[in-house]
Design an enzyme around this catalytic site. Structure first.
Site, PDB file in Angstrom:
ATOM      1  N   ALA A   9      38.052  37.757  49.153  1.00 18.03           N
ATOM      2  CA  ALA A   9      38.918  38.663  48.270  1.00 18.03           C
ATOM      3  C   ALA A   9      40.279  38.267  47.920  1.00 18.03           C
ATOM      4  CB  ALA A   9      38.680  39.977  48.766  1.00 18.03           C
ATOM      5  N   ARG A  15      43.810  38.245  35.344  1.00 19.00           N
ATOM      6  CA  ARG A  15      43.426  38.485  34.130  1.00 19.00           C
ATOM      7  C   ARG A  15      42.931  40.082  33.908  1.00 19.00           C
ATOM      8  NH1 ARG A  15      38.934  34.037  33.641  1.00 19.00           N
ATOM      9  NH2 ARG A  15      39.492  33.853  35.718  1.00 19.00           N
ATOM     10  N   LYS A  22      42.884  43.297  42.150  1.00 20.61           N
ATOM     11  CA  LYS A  22      41.499  43.079  41.665  1.00 20.61           C
ATOM     12  C   LYS A  22      40.250  43.838  42.285  1.00 20.61           C
ATOM     13  CE  LYS A  22      39.203  39.281  40.721  1.00 20.61           C
ATOM     14  NZ  LYS A  22      38.603  38.203  39.807  1.00 20.61           N
ATOM     15  N   GLN A  73      44.525  34.910  53.865  1.00 19.49           N
ATOM     16  CA  GLN A  73      44.605  33.556  53.337  1.00 19.49           C
ATOM     17  C   GLN A  73      46.053  33.662  52.648  1.00 19.49           C
ATOM     18  OE1 GLN A  73      42.370  32.477  49.896  1.00 19.49           O
ATOM     19  NE2 GLN A  73      42.337  30.334  50.396  1.00 19.49           N
ATOM     20  N   ASP A 102      34.828  40.326  44.418  1.00 15.57           N
ATOM     21  CA  ASP A 102      34.622  40.820  42.850  1.00 15.57           C
ATOM     22  C   ASP A 102      33.473  40.635  42.266  1.00 15.57           C
ATOM     23  OD1 ASP A 102      34.629  37.931  42.923  1.00 15.57           O
ATOM     24  OD2 ASP A 102      36.342  37.702  41.454  1.00 15.57           O
ATOM     25  N   GLU A 152      32.008  21.290  39.757  1.00 14.26           N
ATOM     26  CA  GLU A 152      32.656  22.418  38.684  1.00 14.26           C
ATOM     27  C   GLU A 152      32.783  21.930  37.173  1.00 14.26           C
ATOM     28  OE1 GLU A 152      33.972  25.391  40.222  1.00 14.26           O
ATOM     29  OE2 GLU A 152      32.404  24.400  41.558  1.00 14.26           O
ATOM     30  N   ALA A 378      38.659  91.650  32.515  1.00 11.33           N
ATOM     31  CA  ALA A 378      39.221  90.417  31.768  1.00 11.33           C
ATOM     32  C   ALA A 378      40.625  90.638  31.990  1.00 11.33           C
ATOM     33  CB  ALA A 378      39.067  90.957  30.112  1.00 11.33           C
ATOM     34  N   TYR A 385      51.254  84.272  45.162  1.00 13.86           N
ATOM     35  CA  TYR A 385      52.209  83.315  45.359  1.00 13.86           C
ATOM     36  C   TYR A 385      53.731  83.803  45.253  1.00 13.86           C
ATOM     37  CZ  TYR A 385      54.844  78.576  45.493  1.00 13.86           C
ATOM     38  OH  TYR A 385      55.652  77.732  45.821  1.00 13.86           O
ATOM     39  N   ALA A 421      42.614 100.417  34.090  1.00 21.13           N
ATOM     40  CA  ALA A 421      42.926  98.944  33.356  1.00 21.13           C
ATOM     41  C   ALA A 421      44.336  98.997  33.289  1.00 21.13           C
ATOM     42  CB  ALA A 421      42.420  99.232  31.905  1.00 21.13           C
TER      43      ALA A 421
HETATM   44  C1  UD1 Z   1      33.607  29.302  41.986  1.00 22.88           C
HETATM   45  C2  UD1 Z   1      32.438  28.321  42.464  1.00 22.88           C
HETATM   46  C3  UD1 Z   1      31.710  27.853  41.130  1.00 22.88           C
HETATM   47  C4  UD1 Z   1      30.966  29.154  40.999  1.00 22.88           C
HETATM   48  C5  UD1 Z   1      31.916  30.284  40.660  1.00 22.88           C
HETATM   49  C6  UD1 Z   1      31.021  31.557  40.346  1.00 22.88           C
HETATM   50  C7  UD1 Z   1      34.027  26.866  43.976  1.00 22.88           C
HETATM   51  C8  UD1 Z   1      34.960  25.703  43.850  1.00 22.88           C
HETATM   52  N1  UD1 Z   1      33.461  26.970  42.649  1.00 22.88           N
HETATM   53  O1  UD1 Z   1      34.231  29.022  40.800  1.00 22.88           O
HETATM   54  O2  UD1 Z   1      31.057  26.766  41.600  1.00 22.88           O
HETATM   55  O3  UD1 Z   1      30.151  28.834  39.705  1.00 22.88           O
HETATM   56  O4  UD1 Z   1      32.628  30.569  41.732  1.00 22.88           O
HETATM   57  O5  UD1 Z   1      31.961  32.538  39.942  1.00 22.88           O
HETATM   58  O6  UD1 Z   1      33.622  27.470  44.834  1.00 22.88           O
HETATM   59  N2  UD1 Z   1      38.976  33.002  46.356  1.00 22.88           N
HETATM   60  C9  UD1 Z   1      39.959  33.000  47.265  1.00 22.88           C
HETATM   61  N3  UD1 Z   1      40.669  32.148  47.672  1.00 22.88           N
HETATM   62  C10 UD1 Z   1      40.822  31.071  47.172  1.00 22.88           C
HETATM   63  C11 UD1 Z   1      40.147  30.856  45.934  1.00 22.88           C
HETATM   64  C12 UD1 Z   1      39.341  31.898  45.502  1.00 22.88           C
HETATM   65  O7  UD1 Z   1      39.635  34.374  48.086  1.00 22.88           O
HETATM   66  O8  UD1 Z   1      41.746  30.225  47.496  1.00 22.88           O
HETATM   67  C13 UD1 Z   1      38.081  33.848  46.082  1.00 22.88           C
HETATM   68  C14 UD1 Z   1      38.298  34.653  44.587  1.00 22.88           C
HETATM   69  O9  UD1 Z   1      39.051  36.092  44.867  1.00 22.88           O
HETATM   70  C15 UD1 Z   1      37.249  34.941  43.939  1.00 22.88           C
HETATM   71  C16 UD1 Z   1      36.065  33.841  44.313  1.00 22.88           C
HETATM   72  O10 UD1 Z   1      36.755  33.419  45.774  1.00 22.88           O
HETATM   73  O11 UD1 Z   1      36.740  36.052  44.350  1.00 22.88           O
HETATM   74  C17 UD1 Z   1      36.009  32.734  43.294  1.00 22.88           C
HETATM   75  O12 UD1 Z   1      37.061  32.224  43.146  1.00 22.88           O
HETATM   76  P1  UD1 Z   1      37.100  31.697  41.685  1.00 22.88           P
HETATM   77  O13 UD1 Z   1      38.769  31.051  41.619  1.00 22.88           O
HETATM   78  O14 UD1 Z   1      36.970  32.707  40.643  1.00 22.88           O
HETATM   79  O15 UD1 Z   1      36.208  30.391  41.777  1.00 22.88           O
HETATM   80  P2  UD1 Z   1      35.844  29.694  40.449  1.00 22.88           P
HETATM   81  O16 UD1 Z   1      36.863  28.804  40.240  1.00 22.88           O
HETATM   82  O17 UD1 Z   1      35.492  30.486  39.305  1.00 22.88           O
HETATM   83 CA    CA Z   2      36.368  32.574  38.628  1.00 17.94          CA
END
Ligand code: UD1
Ligand code: CA
Length: 465
Positions: A9, A15, A22, A73, A102, A152, A378, A385, A421
């Site tokens: 998360a 976006r 989010k 992170q 998400d 990817e 009515a 207060y 009244a």
């Molecule tokens: C990732 C997958 C992809 C998959 C897709 C599904 C990888 C490399 N790719 O891609 O294969 O089809 O999800 O939606 O895993 N997040 C972190 N820390 C980070 C990066 C991401 O917590 O450093 C979390 C984001 O908040 C999100 C999720 O990981 O909830 C996915 O990250 P996102 O960057 O959307 O991954 P995709 O590139 O879409």
């Molecule tokens: Ca994504």
């Protein structure tokens, strides 16, 4: 099985165009992250980890913190990097499930299937086959259909881009294996990130078998990146909730126009008209009728009660066979006993209305204890207060309050009191007597009504023309 979910998360959610992180945006009135936590909680786990980044304090404050390790992170260097931040919490013999804050509609049943499939493989991946696989990691299989790797979108060649089966991101593996793979991840790809998906290739290179659990419902594994996707999942969620209600015996005059943002429990033969919103915990007894345009929040409504159109009810307990509205506003800590009637343009706050009592029109009742069979005319107002403090009004049984009366609290109307009244009542009243405060009516004989002065009348006409 020693299950250990790790929920990612940390993503910024650019976006969403929002100052709220989010994962705190809601589906059905509940933060998306809380949906995922509850789903994982239903696996019967003792602990889970949440990897957070943006808006850490906000996220922790908004979430029910039970049994959660919060893992920061600091920089978002990819999904593999995110999971690696929690590595020290992973026990070797744990079955780790990676989920996403998400992706709110994921089901416990699906995560269980993913964990159980580890009986026959070293790593299991939840996949799906969306109409448009663009943007997702593709599942690369060999001629025998064995999974080889995930590639990817940005790193894929044309042939790989044609693959329809995609990675949802959810995986399961034993702790000892996952930790070994995480150590070997390298950011040598187009995005310069540590990809969790590279674990698949690593498992295969060790001679391990990777299996897929295919999810048939793309919405269950759909992530939310913008508010259009959020609205799409909200609708899907509402469809599930309203179908559950209808199958349990509730009539929804149009299920597309009812929203449930919390937990709604309903008895038999309940009828709910359009544009009604339920918020928080709401319990409806048998034969309850909710007319259109109501908002009902954290409230219990007993059998055979009708809430007429456009009423707002918040944190109240409504008894049997009551009749409320139209256009009533029932505010927190209100209790309506059986057969109470609250009519139009009546506001009730922190008050008890006794059995069979009626407050039918244009009235404010606040901080009041009201007995049985009372009739409030009515335009009655409890003046509770004084600008600094709140005071109570006590109304006994069988009291009749005439229209347009102010009851200046603290004040007590004894049983059987009748108020004439137009009274302003500042002192306690005796039992079974008529009390009123009203200046004597006079008639001025021969009094002439004013007439318009001619000049002024002309000027007015000019101005108006
Ligand atoms: C990732 C997958 C992809 C998959 C897709 C599904 C990888 C490399 N790719 O891609 O294969 O089809 O999800 O939606 O895993 N997040 C972190 N820390 C980070 C990066 C991401 O917590 O450093 C979390 C984001 O908040 C999100 C999720 O990981 O909830 C996915 O990250 P996102 O960057 O959307 O991954 P995709 O590139 O879409
Ligand atoms: Ca994504």
């Amino acid at each position: 099985m020693n299950l250990f979910p790790i929920i990612l998360a940390a993503g910024q959610g650019t976006r969403m165009n929002s100052s709220l992180p989010k994962v705190l945006h809601t589906i059905g009135g509940k933060p998306m992250l809380q949906h995922v936590i509850d789903c994982c909680g239903d696996l019967g786990v003792e602990k889970m980890a949440i990897v957070y980044g943006h808006g850490g304090d906000l996220v922790q404050d908004a979430i029910n913190k039970k049994n959660i390790y919060w893992v920061l992170q600091k920089d978002q260097k990819g999904t593999g990097h995110a999971v690696a931040q929690a590595a020290s919490l992973i026990e070797n013999d744990a079955t780790v499930i990676i989920a996403y804050g998400d992706v709110p509609l994921i089901k416990t049943k699906t995560l269980n299937m993913l964990a159980n499939s580890l009986d026959s493989c070293i790593l299991s991946v939840l996949t799906t086959k969306p109409d448009n696989p663009f943007g997702y990691g593709r599942i690369v299989r060999d001629a025998d259909d064995k999974i080889l790797s995930i590639v990817e979108e940005k790193d894929a060649n044309d042939e790989q881009r044609n693959i329809k089966e995609v990675n949802t991101g959810f995986i399961a593996a034993k702790g000892v294996d996952l930790k070994r793979w995480l150590k070997q991840l390298e950011p040598n790809n187009k995005q310069g990130e540590y990809y969790l998906t590279d674990c698949i290739g690593l498992a295969v290179s060790e001679g391990g078998v990777v299996e897929a659990v295919v999810c048939d419902d793309p919405l269950e594994v759909q992530g939310v990146n913008n508010r259009i996707q959020q609205a799409e999942l909200e609708r899907a969620y509402q469809v599930v909730k309203t179908e559950e209600l209808m199958l349990a015996g509730v009539t929804l005059l149009d299920p597309k126009r009812v929203d449930i943002r919390g937990i709604l429990k309903a008895g038999k033969d309940v009828s709910i008209d359009v544009n009604t919103v339920f918020v928080g915990d709401v319990i409806l007894g048998d034969n309850v009728t909710i007319e259109s345009g109501c908002v009902i929040k954290n409230t219990t409504i007993a059998n055979n009660t009708t809430i007429q159109a456009n009423s707002i009810i918040d944190t109240a307990v409504i008894g049997e066979a009551c009749d409320v509205g139209p256009f009533a506003r029932i505010r927190p800590e209100t209790v309506l006993k059986a057969k109470a009637k609250i009519g139009n343009f009546v506001e009730i706050k922190k008050s008890t209305v006794g059995q069979g009592s009626k407050v039918s029109h244009l009235t404010y009742i606040g901080d009041t204890q009201m007995g049985v069979d009372v009739n409030i005319g009515a335009g009655t107002i409890t003046c509770n207060y004084d600008g600094a403090n709140k005071f109570k009004t006590i109304i006994g049984d069988n009291v009749f309050v005439g229209s347009d009366t102010q009851l200046v609290a603290p004040v007590t109307l004894a049983n059987g009191t009748v108020i004439g009244a137009g009274s302003t009542i500042t002192k306690d009243t005796p039992e079974n007597e008529l009390t009123l405060s009203r200046s004597k009516q006079v008639t001025i004989k021969g009094w002439n009504r004013p007439t318009k002065n001619k000049k002024t009348a002309n000027n007015n006409n000019k101005e108006n023309s």
